[in-house]
Design an enzyme around this catalytic site. Structure first.
Site, PDB file in Angstrom:
ATOM      1  N   LYS A   1       0.501  -1.701  -3.494  1.00 52.68           N
ATOM      2  CA  LYS A   1       1.861  -1.602  -3.398  1.00 52.68           C
ATOM      3  C   LYS A   1       2.791  -2.243  -2.638  1.00 52.68           C
ATOM      4  O   LYS A   1       2.265  -2.722  -1.520  1.00 52.68           O
ATOM      5  CB  LYS A   1       1.880  -0.195  -2.886  1.00 52.68           C
ATOM      6  CG  LYS A   1       1.510   1.113  -3.640  1.00 52.68           C
ATOM      7  CD  LYS A   1       1.808   2.321  -3.071  1.00 52.68           C
ATOM      8  CE  LYS A   1       1.117   3.573  -3.714  1.00 52.68           C
ATOM      9  NZ  LYS A   1       1.047   4.665  -2.953  1.00 52.68           N
TER      10      LYS A   1
ATOM     11  N   GLY B   1      -8.380  -3.561   4.931  1.00 47.63           N
ATOM     12  CA  GLY B   1      -9.868  -3.273   4.624  1.00 47.63           C
ATOM     13  C   GLY B   1     -10.211  -3.989   3.419  1.00 47.63           C
ATOM     14  O   GLY B   1     -11.486  -4.242   3.325  1.00 47.63           O
TER      15      GLY B   1
ATOM     16  N   GLY C   1      -4.743  -0.677   9.098  1.00 42.08           N
ATOM     17  CA  GLY C   1      -3.543  -0.416   9.575  1.00 42.08           C
ATOM     18  C   GLY C   1      -2.905  -0.719  10.878  1.00 42.08           C
ATOM     19  O   GLY C   1      -1.689  -1.398  10.914  1.00 42.08           O
TER      20      GLY C   1
END
Ligand code: AMP
Length: 401
Positions: A203, A359, A382
């Site tokens: 995304k 990741g 993150g």
């Protein structure tokens, strides 16, 4: 933490032992535990005792039918045998992360001994960052060391709030945390140029802030993966059923314009491997990226794009990679991601510095067998993303404040 006197002290260390377990509760990937070992061994070698705290999974989100946490599934006890083996020390265990048992066991430790506290996320107060809960955790140590870079972007009790119970001279970063921050800072503050960022993944929306920041930092931005189709459509291309976030079309154009204004080159795929369904055994074709027919979707960058991206990577002195270039989980659509992995490894062999964060790109580089051919692989998906975006990580701030 290198300057601390750990002799006869109890060091409370926040680690990230959130490791994947199989149905038999065996650890399937111990990377996160391995990465914490140097910090633990350093403290033990300086005459300290170590009290470890961590979370494992999301037990509060997966409560049992009666509303209680699934202790059997999420207990950190599963980690004790392997950790003991890695450290060569019999690791003790406390069945709660705060309270009488944890506190007394921590006080009874001799120098050189290690105690692991139960999963901090068994308590909902952890994620809420509750003050009283954090105070309870803090009673298990004289010194607080944060070595959990992977959760440093969370303002949780054990990652952030607990630090307020220690004086500045009683808290510090662990060795892993220090290394992660130093590597990110190298890219952000003092990169040898050209600096190239390679972005991919599903995304655009997840990486908008990073993209904006990169238009101020880099010489080159390579965009592949699912997010490239939003850019292709924004340019007026046909993208068939490929991933697209229509609400980000304007923003995609704005990013391209901003990059141009800052003399940053953006590289988008020129050809694409399309599939007639989202499956490894789908029928495929290679077409120009803006000419994808209806009923087909782009699942990988095409061969011309791989060559073009690799050329840019070869000429770079600093490389940041976040996000796969296609659906690399399907072998037939992993070629683009593998080509990038090889190009990054080759550039590194010729002297470039490369940081892999996130990741999926970490999984991709390891799957390609090139994990040891890049400069640094971040453990914090993150957290690394937020740090690179320029955000202050609460876990970092709590140590410095
Ligand atoms: P992220 O977590 O945003 O880095 O996204 C990683 C995911 O993006 C992986 O699971 C990939 O399979 C997926 N991905 C990459 N390229 C595509 C694509 N062209 N179409 C659909 N999914 C993709």
């Amino acid at each position: 933490m290198d300057q601390f006197d750990f002799n006869n002290k109890r060091a409370l260390v926040r680690v990230d032992f959130n490791v994947p377990l199989n149905d038999k509760h065996e650890i399937t990937d111990d990377t996160r535990i391995q990465k914490a070992i140097p910090t633990i061994q350093h403290i033990l070698s300086k005459g300290g005792a170590v009290i470890l705290m961590s979370h494992l999974g999301r037990p509060q989100k997966k409560l049992k039918e009666d509303g209680s946490v699934n202790v059997n599934k999420y207990t950190l006890k599963h980690v004790v045998p392997h950790l003991s083996k890695l450290l060569g020390v019999d690791v003790q265990f406390a069945s709660n992360c705060f309270g009488a048992e944890a506190k007394s066991k921590s006080f009874l430790l001799n120098p050189g001994q290690v105690l692991l506290l139960e999963n901090t996320r068994f308590h909902k107060e952890e994620s809420k960052g509750e003050e009283i809960f954090a105070a309870g955790l803090s009673q298990c140590g004289d010194i607080f060391i944060n070595d959990a870079f992977g959760t440093a972007h969370r303002a949780h009790a054990s990652t952030t709030v607990v630090a307020s119970h220690f004086k500045p001279e009683e808290k510090g970063f662990g060795l892993l945390m220090k290394t992660e921050l130093a590597n990110a800072d190298r890219v952000l503050n003092s990169p040898e140029r050209p600096l190239t960022a390679i972005l991919g993944g599903a995304k655009v929306s997840d990486k908008i802030q990073l993209l904006e920041r990169l238009t101020e930092l880099c010489q080159n931005i390579i965009i592949g993966g699912g997010m490239a189709y939003t850019f292709a459509k924004a340019k007026g291309g046909k993208i068939g059923e490929s991933l697209c976030e229509d609400e980000y079309l304007d923003l995609a154009n704005e990013i391209v314009a901003k990059a141009k204004a800052n003399n940053v080159d953006i590289y988008l795929p020129t050809d694409t491997v399309i599939a007639d369904k989202f499956s490894n055994d789908a029928k495929t074709q290679i077409v120009p990226t803006g000419e994808i027919p209806d009923g087909w979707e782009g699942l990988d960058i095409g061969p011309d794009t791989r060559v073009a991206f690799a050329e840019v990577i070869q000429q770079s002195k600093t490389i940041l990679w976040n996000g796969p270039q296609g659906v690399f989980e399907f072998e037939n659509f992993a070629h683009g991601t593998n080509a990038i992995a090889h190009a990054v490894a080759k550039a590194t062999a010729y002297g470039a510095y490369s940081l892999i964060g996130g990741g999926d790109s970490v999984a991709a580089i390891n799957k390609a067998g090139l994990g040891d051919k890049v400069s640094f692989i971040s453990t914090g998906g993150g957290a690394m993303l937020e740090y690179l975006e320029g955000k202050t990580l609460p876990g970092v701030k709590a140590i410095i404040d």
